[in-house]
Design a protein around this motif. Structure first.
Motif, mmCIF file in Angstrom:
data_model
loop_
_atom_site.group_PDB
_atom_site.id
_atom_site.type_symbol
_atom_site.label_atom_id
_atom_site.label_comp_id
_atom_site.label_asym_id
_atom_site.label_seq_id
_atom_site.Cartn_x
_atom_site.Cartn_y
_atom_site.Cartn_z
ATOM 1 N N ARG A 191 1.027 -1.200 -0.064
ATOM 2 C CA ARG A 191 0.065 -0.064 0.048
ATOM 3 C C ARG A 191 0.769 1.225 -0.092
ATOM 4 O O ARG A 191 0.697 2.085 -0.737
ATOM 5 N N GLN A 192 1.990 1.460 0.635
ATOM 6 C CA GLN A 192 2.857 2.430 0.622
ATOM 7 C C GLN A 192 3.386 2.551 -0.688
ATOM 8 O O GLN A 192 3.635 3.818 -0.990
ATOM 9 N N LEU A 193 3.847 1.521 -1.107
ATOM 10 C CA LEU A 193 4.432 1.639 -2.604
ATOM 11 C C LEU A 193 3.721 2.229 -3.472
ATOM 12 O O LEU A 193 3.861 2.794 -4.533
ATOM 13 N N LYS A 194 2.508 1.399 -3.444
ATOM 14 C CA LYS A 194 1.294 1.898 -4.408
ATOM 15 C C LYS A 194 1.006 3.458 -4.359
ATOM 16 O O LYS A 194 1.036 3.977 -5.554
ATOM 17 N N ALA A 195 1.324 4.120 -3.240
ATOM 18 C CA ALA A 195 0.841 5.428 -3.365
ATOM 19 C C ALA A 195 2.018 6.404 -3.919
ATOM 20 O O ALA A 195 1.899 7.217 -4.212
ATOM 21 N N LEU A 196 3.240 5.693 -4.165
ATOM 22 C CA LEU A 196 4.240 6.262 -4.684
ATOM 23 C C LEU A 196 4.467 5.977 -6.276
ATOM 24 O O LEU A 196 4.889 6.787 -7.061
ATOM 25 N N PHE A 197 4.586 4.738 -6.355
ATOM 26 C CA PHE A 197 4.690 4.200 -7.846
ATOM 27 C C PHE A 197 3.471 3.622 -8.580
ATOM 28 O O PHE A 197 2.863 2.761 -8.029
ATOM 29 N N PRO A 198 3.241 3.795 -9.821
ATOM 30 C CA PRO A 198 2.111 3.206 -10.652
ATOM 31 C C PRO A 198 2.221 1.790 -10.866
ATOM 32 O O PRO A 198 1.817 0.870 -11.197
ATOM 33 N N LEU A 199 3.702 1.292 -10.750
ATOM 34 C CA LEU A 199 3.826 -0.076 -10.960
ATOM 35 C C LEU A 199 3.236 -1.192 -10.183
ATOM 36 O O LEU A 199 2.950 -2.309 -10.504
ATOM 37 N N PHE A 200 2.911 -0.532 -8.933
ATOM 38 C CA PHE A 200 2.228 -1.205 -7.754
ATOM 39 C C PHE A 200 0.756 -1.107 -8.001
ATOM 40 O O PHE A 200 0.085 -1.747 -7.268
ATOM 41 N N LYS A 201 0.335 -0.467 -9.116
ATOM 42 C CA LYS A 201 -1.342 -0.071 -9.042
ATOM 43 C C LYS A 201 -1.739 -1.241 -10.098
ATOM 44 O O LYS A 201 -2.238 -0.786 -11.266
ATOM 45 N N CYS A 202 -1.618 -2.554 -10.059
ATOM 46 C CA CYS A 202 -2.273 -3.371 -10.821
ATOM 47 C C CYS A 202 -2.717 -4.715 -10.040
ATOM 48 O O CYS A 202 -2.436 -4.797 -8.732
ATOM 49 N N GLY A 203 -3.444 -5.453 -10.807
ATOM 50 C CA GLY A 203 -4.071 -6.627 -9.962
ATOM 51 C C GLY A 203 -5.391 -6.350 -9.384
ATOM 52 O O GLY A 203 -5.632 -5.013 -9.223
ATOM 53 N N ASP A 204 -6.162 -7.506 -9.401
ATOM 54 C CA ASP A 204 -7.580 -7.322 -8.829
ATOM 55 C C ASP A 204 -7.443 -7.793 -7.373
ATOM 56 O O ASP A 204 -8.426 -7.255 -6.653
ATOM 57 N N GLU A 205 -6.608 -8.717 -7.127
ATOM 58 C CA GLU A 205 -6.570 -8.900 -5.507
ATOM 59 C C GLU A 205 -5.412 -9.607 -5.228
ATOM 60 O O GLU A 205 -4.447 -9.710 -6.175
ATOM 61 N N GLY A 206 -5.012 -9.900 -3.916
ATOM 62 C CA GLY A 206 -3.782 -10.462 -3.524
ATOM 63 C C GLY A 206 -2.651 -9.947 -3.657
ATOM 64 O O GLY A 206 -1.656 -10.427 -3.437
ATOM 65 N N GLN A 207 -2.617 -8.437 -3.801
ATOM 66 C CA GLN A 207 -1.286 -7.835 -3.896
ATOM 67 C C GLN A 207 -0.546 -7.732 -2.566
ATOM 68 O O GLN A 207 -1.266 -7.544 -1.627
ATOM 69 N N SER A 208 0.622 -8.186 -2.767
ATOM 70 C CA SER A 208 1.589 -8.198 -1.669
ATOM 71 C C SER A 208 3.048 -7.954 -1.900
ATOM 72 O O SER A 208 3.190 -8.631 -3.073
ATOM 73 N N ILE A 209 3.696 -7.464 -1.267
ATOM 74 C CA ILE A 209 5.169 -7.675 -1.357
ATOM 75 C C ILE A 209 5.775 -9.018 -0.751
ATOM 76 O O ILE A 209 5.793 -8.923 0.656
#
Length: 323
Positions: free
Chosen positions: A133-151
């Motif tokens: 969630r922190q990275l998603k707020a910074l980089f578009p790279l992490f704004k993908c997927g419908d579910e299960g997003q995690s580092i």
């Protein structure tokens, strides 16, 4: 006296614990000493006697179910076949899980040895979902997927005085499709595909004005090199910023040496996200088999390098020298 299987289970648990906590070559050496000592007593193989007996019994039941001279009803024969199938599957599953347990313990330790040699340390002290969630707020790279997003994995390292974090990002794409049969009944089917992205997060200083293959900035810039332009779409704070950074020697290095970079994005605080091929991860190297103990010990004494990671370190140094 411990049974062969119990002794092996306890030893593998010890190796897994050593692999997780290892941070230095000395820690790996202690683990290899444990392997050397254990291998003098027994091999890295479980005793499958009961599983093999179950397989033989399953085969016998299958034969009897088809033997015409056996005075059995049709239902009895079917039950014998079902019992034979369940017994065979269970025995094979036990053998496979035991083999997998040995392999995973050996792979875990070897991957840790590779990481230590590469100068990176596995980090477990973070929340994968929250970090995403922190990275998603910074980089578009992490704004993908419908579910299960995690580092799902991250390693900490650095080049000279520049720290970086190596990450594995997992997400799930969900798609639906509809079909209608001859009776006019419509059915909706949902399918899920798990995907991964890899890269490094680098804390630069005074490097917050251009990106590659992302759209953070509005100003576009093209090099005189067609090969470079095919690889990278440059956007910058201004065209002057891009032109100043991408001198001919820099363009040449990116074209010939750093062409593995998928994208590069930066924040206003000079934190860069560089997307890379999955081969940048320690787990992607070829691993020796713990069952072949002599070869395994030779391999872990001189673990494989990670070429993409070493080139990424050179890229960080190169940016620092030319920004």
């Amino acid at each position: 006296m411990k049974s062969r299987n119990k002794a092996l289970k306890e030893h593998l648990a010890e190796l897994r614990a050593r692999a997780i906590t290892a941070k230095t070559p000395a820690d790996i050496d202690k683990a290899t000493e444990a392997i050397t000592s254990f291998s003098k007593q027994q091999k890295y193989q479980f005793n499958h006697t009961f599983a093999i007996m179950a397989l033989a019994f399953a085969g016998l039941m299958a034969i009897l179910s088809y033997w015409s001279q056996m005075d059995l009803t049709y239902e009895d024969r079917m039950w014998l076949r079902v019992a034979a199938g369940v017994s065979a599957i269970g025995a094979i599953a036990v053998i496979w899980m035991r083999y997998s347990t040995v392999k995973k313990a050996g792979d875990l330790l070897y991957v840790r040895a590779v990481a230590i040699q590469a100068g990176i340390v596995r980090d477990y002290e973070y929340n994968g979902k929250e970090y995403w969630r922190q990275l998603k707020a910074l980089f578009p790279l992490f704004k993908c997927g419908d579910e299960g997003q995690s580092i799902t994995k991250r390693y900490l390292g650095g080049v000279d005085t520049t720290p970086f974090t190596l990450f594995e990002f997992k997400y799930v794409d969900v798609s639906t499709s509809t079909s209608t049969d001859s009776n006019g009944t419509t059915r909706t089917t949902e399918s899920k595909t798990t995907k991964y992205k890899y890269g490094v997060l680098v804390q630069f200083t005074d490097f917050n004005y251009l990106s590659l293959n992302t759209k953070r900035f509005q100003a576009r810039w093209d090099s005189a090199s067609r090969a470079f332009n095919k690889l990278f779409k440059v956007r910058a704070l201004t065209e002057m910023h891009a032109a100043k950074f991408f001198e001919p020697k820099v363009v040449l290095e990116f074209t010939d040496k750093f062409n593995f970079v998928k994208s590069l994005d930066v924040t206003g605080d000079s934190v860069a996200c560089i997307e890379l091929p999955k081969q940048v991860f320690p787990s992607e190297v070829r691993k020796p088999k713990l069952q072949e103990t002599t070869r395994y010990l030779e391999g872990i004494d001189k673990p494989a390098s990670i070429p993409i990671l070493e080139l990424t370190k050179e890229l960080v140094q190169f940016i620092n020298q030319n920004k």
